[in-house]
Design an enzyme around this catalytic site. Structure first.
Site, PDB file in Angstrom:
ATOM      1  N   ASP B 267     -38.603  53.299  94.610  1.00  0.00           N
ATOM      2  CA  ASP B 267     -39.762  52.536  94.137  1.00  0.00           C
ATOM      3  C   ASP B 267     -39.573  51.092  94.569  1.00  0.00           C
ATOM      4  O   ASP B 267     -38.435  50.638  94.740  1.00  0.00           O
ATOM      5  CB  ASP B 267     -39.863  52.544  92.607  1.00  0.00           C
ATOM      6  CG  ASP B 267     -38.937  51.499  92.003  1.00  0.00           C
ATOM      7  OD1 ASP B 267     -37.721  51.743  91.962  1.00  0.00           O
ATOM      8  OD2 ASP B 267     -39.417  50.409  91.610  1.00  0.00           O
ATOM      9  N   CYS B 305     -52.916  54.779 111.947  1.00  0.00           N
ATOM     10  CA  CYS B 305     -53.022  55.069 110.508  1.00  0.00           C
ATOM     11  C   CYS B 305     -54.346  55.759 110.173  1.00  0.00           C
ATOM     12  O   CYS B 305     -55.379  55.486 110.778  1.00  0.00           O
ATOM     13  CB  CYS B 305     -52.879  53.786 109.705  1.00  0.00           C
ATOM     14  SG  CYS B 305     -52.907  54.061 107.933  1.00  0.00           S
ATOM     15  N   CYS B 310     -57.816  51.333 107.614  1.00  0.00           N
ATOM     16  CA  CYS B 310     -57.667  51.388 109.076  1.00  0.00           C
ATOM     17  C   CYS B 310     -58.799  52.162 109.739  1.00  0.00           C
ATOM     18  O   CYS B 310     -59.131  51.913 110.888  1.00  0.00           O
ATOM     19  CB  CYS B 310     -56.312  51.979 109.443  1.00  0.00           C
ATOM     20  SG  CYS B 310     -54.961  50.821 109.097  1.00  0.00           S
ATOM     21  N   HIS B 336     -53.474  50.277 102.708  1.00  0.00           N
ATOM     22  CA  HIS B 336     -52.783  50.592 103.963  1.00  0.00           C
ATOM     23  C   HIS B 336     -51.272  50.690 103.768  1.00  0.00           C
ATOM     24  O   HIS B 336     -50.643  51.661 104.208  1.00  0.00           O
ATOM     25  CB  HIS B 336     -53.090  49.573 105.056  1.00  0.00           C
ATOM     26  CG  HIS B 336     -52.174  49.773 106.217  1.00  0.00           C
ATOM     27  ND1 HIS B 336     -52.305  50.848 107.071  1.00  0.00           N
ATOM     28  CD2 HIS B 336     -51.048  49.124 106.608  1.00  0.00           C
ATOM     29  CE1 HIS B 336     -51.319  50.824 107.951  1.00  0.00           C
ATOM     30  NE2 HIS B 336     -50.539  49.792 107.691  1.00  0.00           N
TER      31      HIS B 336
END
Lengths: 372, 372
Positions: B267, B305, B310, B336
């Site tokens: 994380d 992506c 994107c 993104h």
């Protein structure tokens, strides 16, 4: 002509019109409310969310886009539609209102307005011709003429003088507008709160043949009664076969009262601005969701609403987000307020189709808690 | 037990593990990256967008939720899952890291930690028992034990002393944890950067039978080499049949190097934090989209992506949004970056399944522009 108005029916109980505005990027059902995307984005919203809440057209601001990122850049990106990836209709204002709001940092001449950018203080000169060039670069379906939005209150002499200049500028705008096939230029009626000036302005603006007309200079501090009065004597001067746009109006009562008087289009930053501050419009009236009384309230903001925010989140959660300064808070309240107004406009259109907008007004005002 | 780890296969080229963590709210494919939702919201993201980018589990912060809106309120809302309307797994940290970060405003005792809220200066006392009570109220699928996260650098004596206390606190946490059926308590290995302490901490932490184990106290200022060294001698001490979680790590190189060393969960706030400042991770390396060089760049942030940002918006538009302080800017870069990391984790899992994570590392490091 880039834009055509189709009148479907008039409400027998009021002067309201059910119609459609046909544009190069699609059809707008009217009366309509246009969310405001000042800097090529409706604050906190993504284009897919704007479609989800039912927005058929959005407004963007010429002044802001001219200052940043610049209209030439937007043009290179394929105009505003390409730049912000919005494939439905767009209307751009003329920057007139913003430029006049700069007060100490602008000077009005016959040729145009000299002003200093609010960002870096750089000097710029807006003329009707230059504003048309900018709006042509932005490429919106509807572009507003460069006018002077008179302040309120405003004495008769100044209002008359200003209205005359707005008319002269409108002719210059029409002559300078280069993309009439794909962009419709709308004229703006001014004249402050003077009946004689408003009527004269309307008549002489309409003489300049254009695909649509707006009423400007309202919702600038005057009372709702005065605004309604101005509409009462101005709208009848506007042609039935063109869309009518009341600028800067977005409170539920004013939207209904405008529609009743024959207005087809509205815009305002109100729903998104109050949303980010934690105030929402609901079927039972205004609700300040950031208030402490909602800290443990697990109901949706509006139990009658079908938006993403109301279907998924509680007042308690949204209050927490707004108190904590979290982006999602303002996103959810913005989604809700914009959906609320889209639903209101759909209700208005339905009431017109059923010849009962007057009754709808009464019912709505009671439900929403307006004192009349 | 609330959480079970299923080992699918080990990479023959590295020590990486392909697996699944089974939780009350669903399955997590590992190695996994968990977006951080500090205040019960992953900044700028809505739950539907988190699902769209492929997040299978998110993390939230006990300290922040305790301070605001309070764990009792969250409990009334049906726990964190109900409060924020997220129906997939959640992990809550213990507040340990946040409380120690208050430095001058906290005092560590054997019983627990006295600290002052960063919001209003109010005094609070976190004990292992109280933190368990709070985490039980929050109701996450995985809850972290209350530990002391030692700073870097840290002398051996303090690291030893602190590690011993963390072990004593872990026992108290295990005893106090009330909802073992639906919430899994993970222990945290400490010991700073000392091999003897790390190994001792790992062995004695594992002696306390728990459904999962984390490595804490890394990514706090030490070099990547030191972090990898610590993993090299610590991970082998952890049981194969339990998930292993490296806390606070989110840069692409560290995720790959952690996976190679047998880590299953990660994380970090990094992807969303740098996103809001206009920096994105792309298939060709870091890109500071707010930089002037992208002003007229109409390519997507990352041509490879598949995220909403994107697929729909240019660098020029996103740069404009971020420069203009528009919310949508940080939303698009956050979407993104989180999607980029989800795709990276999927690529890591695929490489493990094909026994080629070592090769994948080399290829990725070259493509991303890491100097090794």
């Amino acid at each position: 002509m880039a834009v055509k108005y189709e009148l479907i029916k008039e409400c027998k109980q009021t002067g309201a019109r059910l119609g459609r505005v046909h544009t190069p990027h699609g059809i707008i059902d009217t009366p309509t409310f246009m969310p405001v995307g000042t800097q090529a984005t409706v604050k906190a919203m993504a284009p897919n969310e704007l479609k989800e809440i039912g927005a058929q057209i959005i407004l963007s601001n010429t002044y802001h886009l001219f200052i940043r990122p610049g209209h030439k850049l937007v043009e290179k990106a394929g105009g505003l539609h390409g730049f912000m990836n919005w494939d439905r209709p767009i209307l751009t204002d003329s920057g007139g209102f913003q430029v006049y709001s700069l007060s100490d940092n602008r000077k009005i001449k016959e040729e145009g307005v000299i002003f200093k950018s609010h960002l870096d203080g750089a000097k710029h000169f807006f003329t009707p011709e230059y504003v048309m060039e900018i709006e042509n670069s932005l490429g919106a379906d509807i572009m507003m003429a460069f006018d002077e939005c008179t302040p309120y209150p405003c004495d008769w002499d100044y209002a008359k003088h200003s209205m005359e200049r707005t008319l002269r500028w409108l002719k210059r705008c029409k002559d300078a507008h280069k993309n009439t096939e794909k962009q419709a230029l709308f004229g703006i009626v001014q004249g402050s709160t003077y009946k004689d000036l408003r009527i004269e302005s309307a008549r002489r603006t309409v003489e300049i043949e254009l695909p649509g007309y707006a009423i400007g200079g309202l919702s600038v501090g005057e009372s709702k009664e005065i605004m309604n009065d101005v509409m009462d004597y101005t709208v009848p001067e506007l042609p039935k076969n063109k869309p009518r746009y009341l600028m800067g109006v977005g409170s539920p009562d004013a939207l209904i009262d405008g529609a009743i008087r024959g207005i087809d289009m509205f815009d305002c930053v109100l729903p998104t601005r109050i949303a980010r501050n934690g105030t929402v419009m609901t079927s039972k009236g205004k609700l300040v969701v950031r208030n402490a009384e909602y800290a443990e309230d697990f109901l949706p903001m509006d139990e009658e609403c079908d938006c993403y925010a109301c279907k998924n989140f509680s007042r308690a959660y949204i209050r927490h987000l707004i108190k904590a300064g979290e982006i999602l808070g303002g996103r959810l309240t913005s989604i809700h307020n914009l959906r609320f107004l889209q639903n209101l406009m759909a209700d208005i259109r339905k009431a017109i189709s059923e010849d009962r907008l007057g009754d709808f007004r009464k019912e709505f005002f009671i439900k929403y808690g307006y004192n009349k």
